[in-house]
Motif scaffolding. Structure first.
Motif, PDB file in Angstrom:
ATOM      1  N   PHE A   3       0.837  -1.202   0.000  1.00  0.00           N
ATOM      2  CA  PHE A   3       0.000   0.000   0.000  1.00  0.00           C
ATOM      3  C   PHE A   3       0.873   1.254   0.000  1.00  0.00           C
ATOM      4  CE2 PHE A   3      -2.350   3.111   2.722  1.00  0.00           C
ATOM      5  CZ  PHE A   3      -3.360   3.430   1.828  1.00  0.00           C
ATOM      6  N   ILE A   4       1.857   1.290   0.887  1.00  0.00           N
ATOM      7  CA  ILE A   4       2.761   2.444   0.968  1.00  0.00           C
ATOM      8  C   ILE A   4       3.485   2.642  -0.359  1.00  0.00           C
ATOM      9  CG2 ILE A   4       4.916   3.285   2.011  1.00  0.00           C
ATOM     10  CD1 ILE A   4       3.939   2.033   4.668  1.00  0.00           C
ATOM     11  N   GLU A   5       4.024   1.578  -0.894  1.00  0.00           N
ATOM     12  CA  GLU A   5       4.762   1.684  -2.161  1.00  0.00           C
ATOM     13  C   GLU A   5       3.873   2.180  -3.286  1.00  0.00           C
ATOM     14  OE1 GLU A   5       6.942  -1.877  -3.107  1.00  0.00           O
ATOM     15  OE2 GLU A   5       7.879  -1.926  -1.112  1.00  0.00           O
ATOM     16  N   ALA A   6       2.628   1.710  -3.347  1.00  0.00           N
ATOM     17  CA  ALA A   6       1.710   2.134  -4.409  1.00  0.00           C
ATOM     18  C   ALA A   6       1.388   3.621  -4.294  1.00  0.00           C
ATOM     19  CB  ALA A   6       0.430   1.303  -4.359  1.00  0.00           C
ATOM     20  N   VAL A   7       1.175   4.107  -3.079  1.00  0.00           N
ATOM     21  CA  VAL A   7       0.839   5.526  -2.886  1.00  0.00           C
ATOM     22  C   VAL A   7       2.046   6.410  -3.206  1.00  0.00           C
ATOM     23  CG1 VAL A   7       0.172   7.282  -1.197  1.00  0.00           C
ATOM     24  CG2 VAL A   7      -1.019   5.073  -1.243  1.00  0.00           C
ATOM     25  N   VAL A   8       3.221   6.050  -2.711  1.00  0.00           N
ATOM     26  CA  VAL A   8       4.424   6.849  -2.965  1.00  0.00           C
ATOM     27  C   VAL A   8       4.729   6.876  -4.470  1.00  0.00           C
ATOM     28  CG1 VAL A   8       6.937   6.951  -2.603  1.00  0.00           C
ATOM     29  CG2 VAL A   8       5.395   6.569  -0.655  1.00  0.00           C
ATOM     30  N   ASP A   9       4.597   5.718  -5.121  1.00  0.00           N
ATOM     31  CA  ASP A   9       4.831   5.652  -6.563  1.00  0.00           C
ATOM     32  C   ASP A   9       3.843   6.550  -7.309  1.00  0.00           C
ATOM     33  OD1 ASP A   9       6.176   4.465  -8.904  1.00  0.00           O
ATOM     34  OD2 ASP A   9       4.215   3.511  -9.260  1.00  0.00           O
ATOM     35  N   TYR A  10       2.566   6.486  -6.926  1.00  0.00           N
ATOM     36  CA  TYR A  10       1.561   7.357  -7.544  1.00  0.00           C
ATOM     37  C   TYR A  10       1.932   8.829  -7.363  1.00  0.00           C
ATOM     38  CZ  TYR A  10      -2.389  10.373  -7.995  1.00  0.00           C
ATOM     39  OH  TYR A  10      -3.177  11.447  -8.337  1.00  0.00           O
ATOM     40  N   PHE A  11       2.248   9.219  -6.137  1.00  0.00           N
ATOM     41  CA  PHE A  11       2.574  10.615  -5.851  1.00  0.00           C
ATOM     42  C   PHE A  11       3.701  11.087  -6.759  1.00  0.00           C
ATOM     43  CE2 PHE A  11       5.164  13.877  -3.932  1.00  0.00           C
ATOM     44  CZ  PHE A  11       4.251  14.785  -3.434  1.00  0.00           C
ATOM     45  N   ASN A  12       4.786  10.340  -6.792  1.00  0.00           N
ATOM     46  CA  ASN A  12       5.957  10.768  -7.565  1.00  0.00           C
ATOM     47  C   ASN A  12       5.646  10.890  -9.057  1.00  0.00           C
ATOM     48  OD1 ASN A  12       7.844  11.132  -5.435  1.00  0.00           O
ATOM     49  ND2 ASN A  12       8.082   8.922  -5.292  1.00  0.00           N
ATOM     50  N   LYS A  13       4.891   9.955  -9.595  1.00  0.00           N
ATOM     51  CA  LYS A  13       4.534  10.032 -11.011  1.00  0.00           C
ATOM     52  C   LYS A  13       3.555  11.171 -11.273  1.00  0.00           C
ATOM     53  CE  LYS A  13       5.416   5.213 -12.125  1.00  0.00           C
ATOM     54  NZ  LYS A  13       4.835   3.895 -12.312  1.00  0.00           N
ATOM     55  N   GLU A  14       2.542  11.306 -10.428  1.00  0.00           N
ATOM     56  CA  GLU A  14       1.499  12.315 -10.652  1.00  0.00           C
ATOM     57  C   GLU A  14       2.041  13.727 -10.528  1.00  0.00           C
ATOM     58  OE1 GLU A  14      -2.010  13.580 -11.931  1.00  0.00           O
ATOM     59  OE2 GLU A  14      -1.681  11.442 -11.564  1.00  0.00           O
ATOM     60  N   ILE A  15       2.858  13.980  -9.524  1.00  0.00           N
ATOM     61  CA  ILE A  15       3.349  15.344  -9.317  1.00  0.00           C
ATOM     62  C   ILE A  15       4.271  15.766 -10.457  1.00  0.00           C
ATOM     63  CG2 ILE A  15       5.381  14.911  -7.850  1.00  0.00           C
ATOM     64  CD1 ILE A  15       2.686  17.599  -7.309  1.00  0.00           C
ATOM     65  N   LYS A  16       5.073  14.837 -10.979  1.00  0.00           N
ATOM     66  CA  LYS A  16       5.920  15.168 -12.138  1.00  0.00           C
ATOM     67  C   LYS A  16       5.071  15.410 -13.373  1.00  0.00           C
ATOM     68  CE  LYS A  16      10.019  12.824 -10.479  1.00  0.00           C
ATOM     69  NZ  LYS A  16      10.848  11.632 -10.557  1.00  0.00           N
ATOM     70  N   ASP A  17       4.028  14.599 -13.556  1.00  0.00           N
ATOM     71  CA  ASP A  17       3.156  14.761 -14.714  1.00  0.00           C
ATOM     72  C   ASP A  17       2.371  16.075 -14.635  1.00  0.00           C
ATOM     73  OD1 ASP A  17       2.245  13.512 -17.198  1.00  0.00           O
ATOM     74  OD2 ASP A  17       0.288  13.455 -16.210  1.00  0.00           O
ATOM     75  N   ILE A  18       1.933  16.440 -13.445  1.00  0.00           N
ATOM     76  CA  ILE A  18       1.233  17.727 -13.270  1.00  0.00           C
ATOM     77  C   ILE A  18       2.167  18.882 -13.608  1.00  0.00           C
ATOM     78  CG2 ILE A  18       0.277  19.302 -11.529  1.00  0.00           C
ATOM     79  CD1 ILE A  18      -0.964  16.797 -10.191  1.00  0.00           C
ATOM     80  N   GLN A  19       3.390  18.829 -13.095  1.00  0.00           N
ATOM     81  CA  GLN A  19       4.355  19.896 -13.384  1.00  0.00           C
ATOM     82  C   GLN A  19       4.653  19.964 -14.880  1.00  0.00           C
ATOM     83  OE1 GLN A  19       5.453  22.236 -11.437  1.00  0.00           O
ATOM     84  NE2 GLN A  19       4.993  21.495  -9.402  1.00  0.00           N
ATOM     85  N   LEU A  20       4.793  18.808 -15.534  1.00  0.00           N
ATOM     86  CA  LEU A  20       5.026  18.779 -16.974  1.00  0.00           C
ATOM     87  C   LEU A  20       3.850  19.420 -17.726  1.00  0.00           C
ATOM     88  CD1 LEU A  20       6.660  17.882 -19.454  1.00  0.00           C
ATOM     89  CD2 LEU A  20       5.463  15.677 -19.299  1.00  0.00           C
ATOM     90  N   ALA A  21       2.635  19.124 -17.277  1.00  0.00           N
ATOM     91  CA  ALA A  21       1.446  19.678 -17.934  1.00  0.00           C
ATOM     92  C   ALA A  21       1.433  21.203 -17.889  1.00  0.00           C
ATOM     93  CB  ALA A  21       0.189  19.105 -17.303  1.00  0.00           C
ATOM     94  N   THR A  22       2.051  21.791 -16.876  1.00  0.00           N
ATOM     95  CA  THR A  22       2.080  23.274 -16.800  1.00  0.00           C
ATOM     96  C   THR A  22       3.007  23.886 -17.825  1.00  0.00           C
ATOM     97  OG1 THR A  22       3.901  23.413 -15.189  1.00  0.00           O
ATOM     98  CG2 THR A  22       1.654  23.174 -14.291  1.00  0.00           C
ATOM     99  N   THR A  23       3.848  23.068 -18.480  1.00  0.00           N
ATOM    100  CA  THR A  23       4.845  23.618 -19.434  1.00  0.00           C
ATOM    101  C   THR A  23       4.427  23.467 -20.890  1.00  0.00           C
ATOM    102  OG1 THR A  23       6.081  21.547 -19.680  1.00  0.00           O
ATOM    103  CG2 THR A  23       6.684  22.990 -17.842  1.00  0.00           C
ATOM    104  N   LYS A  24       3.340  22.758 -21.169  1.00  0.00           N
ATOM    105  CA  LYS A  24       3.020  22.453 -22.566  1.00  0.00           C
ATOM    106  C   LYS A  24       1.891  23.299 -23.144  1.00  0.00           C
ATOM    107  CE  LYS A  24       0.237  18.385 -21.457  1.00  0.00           C
ATOM    108  NZ  LYS A  24       0.052  16.984 -21.717  1.00  0.00           N
ATOM    109  N   ILE A  25       1.871  24.544 -22.762  1.00  0.00           N
ATOM    110  CA  ILE A  25       0.861  25.461 -23.289  1.00  0.00           C
ATOM    111  C   ILE A  25       1.424  26.171 -24.519  1.00  0.00           C
ATOM    112  CG2 ILE A  25      -0.455  27.557 -22.785  1.00  0.00           C
ATOM    113  CD1 ILE A  25      -0.466  26.554 -19.833  1.00  0.00           C
ATOM    114  N   CYS A  26       0.642  26.174 -25.585  1.00  0.00           N
ATOM    115  CA  CYS A  26       1.040  26.826 -26.819  1.00  0.00           C
ATOM    116  C   CYS A  26       0.206  28.084 -27.005  1.00  0.00           C
ATOM    117  CB  CYS A  26       0.832  25.855 -27.985  1.00  0.00           C
ATOM    118  SG  CYS A  26       1.278  26.546 -29.565  1.00  0.00           S
ATOM    119  N   MET A  27       0.872  29.227 -27.193  1.00  0.00           N
ATOM    120  CA  MET A  27       0.112  30.483 -27.334  1.00  0.00           C
ATOM    121  C   MET A  27       0.370  31.089 -28.689  1.00  0.00           C
ATOM    122  SD  MET A  27      -0.617  31.346 -23.608  1.00  0.00           S
ATOM    123  CE  MET A  27      -0.913  32.973 -23.541  1.00  0.00           C
TER     124      MET A  27
END
Length: 193
Positions: A169-193
């Protein structure tokens, strides 16, 4: 990162903590630590509602997740807390196979049990959670009861996770957090104006 911590008493999230554990390996995206320990918080409550009602947090045995994420305002902190807790609820469901629903940031398990106040209940609160933003950094905690114990509030639900299930359970949550937070941060950089 899984750490050793003797008890969750609220101190850990009263200030930034990631550098203490990660040193120069602190992630600029966000950091999480997890540990299994009892919870007892009465003097260090961050939740004003709990303080005003003289409430407390107690668990004989719990999984504790503490996180720190830069660049989040108070609304962002609460939004991330609810996203994380919903995912924790989904992971927990796969382990305990009991119906779970979210009530705000609370993980509620539908299961008949006897609370510490000797009252039979059909729904119990398996989690405690708080987050806030200070100087544009979100700091938060989510605790999941393994065994709430006799001193816990009557509505506290014990998940009774085995040692092996707790580790997974701990490993699954920590793994999710690390992947999700990096993906969220990446999503903030891919805006095209």
């Amino acid at each position: 990162m899984i750490i050793e911590h003797p008890i969750y008493n609220g101190d850990l999230i009263h200030s930034r903590f990631a550098y203490r554990f990660f040193n120069k390996k602190v992630s600029p995206y966000g950091n999480i630590v997890a540990f299994r320990a009892p919870m007892f918080v009465s003097d260090n409550l961050i939740d004003l509602e709990d303080s005003l009602t003289k409430d407390y947090i107690f668990s004989d045995d719990a999984v504790n997740f503490c996180w720190e994420i830069p660049n989040l305002c108070p609304i962002g902190a609460v939004a991330f807390q609810r996203l994380l807790n919903t995912t924790i609820a989904n992971i927990l469901y796969r382990v305990i196979q009991k119906p779970i629903q979210m009530k705000g940031d609370d993980i509620m398990v539908h299961d008949t049990f006897i609370g510490s106040d000797k009252t039979e209940r059909e729904v119990g609160k398996a989690s405690v959670s708080i987050t806030y933003s200070k100087d544009n950094v979100a700091i938060g905690h989510t605790g999941i009861n393994i065994k709430a114990g006799n001193k816990a509030p009557g509505f506290a639900y014990s998940t009774h996770l085995s040692d092996e299930a707790t580790e997974d359970f701990i490993e699954a949550v920590v793994d999710y957090f690390n992947k999700e937070i990096k993906d969220i941060q990446l999503a903030t950089t891919k805006i095209c104006m």
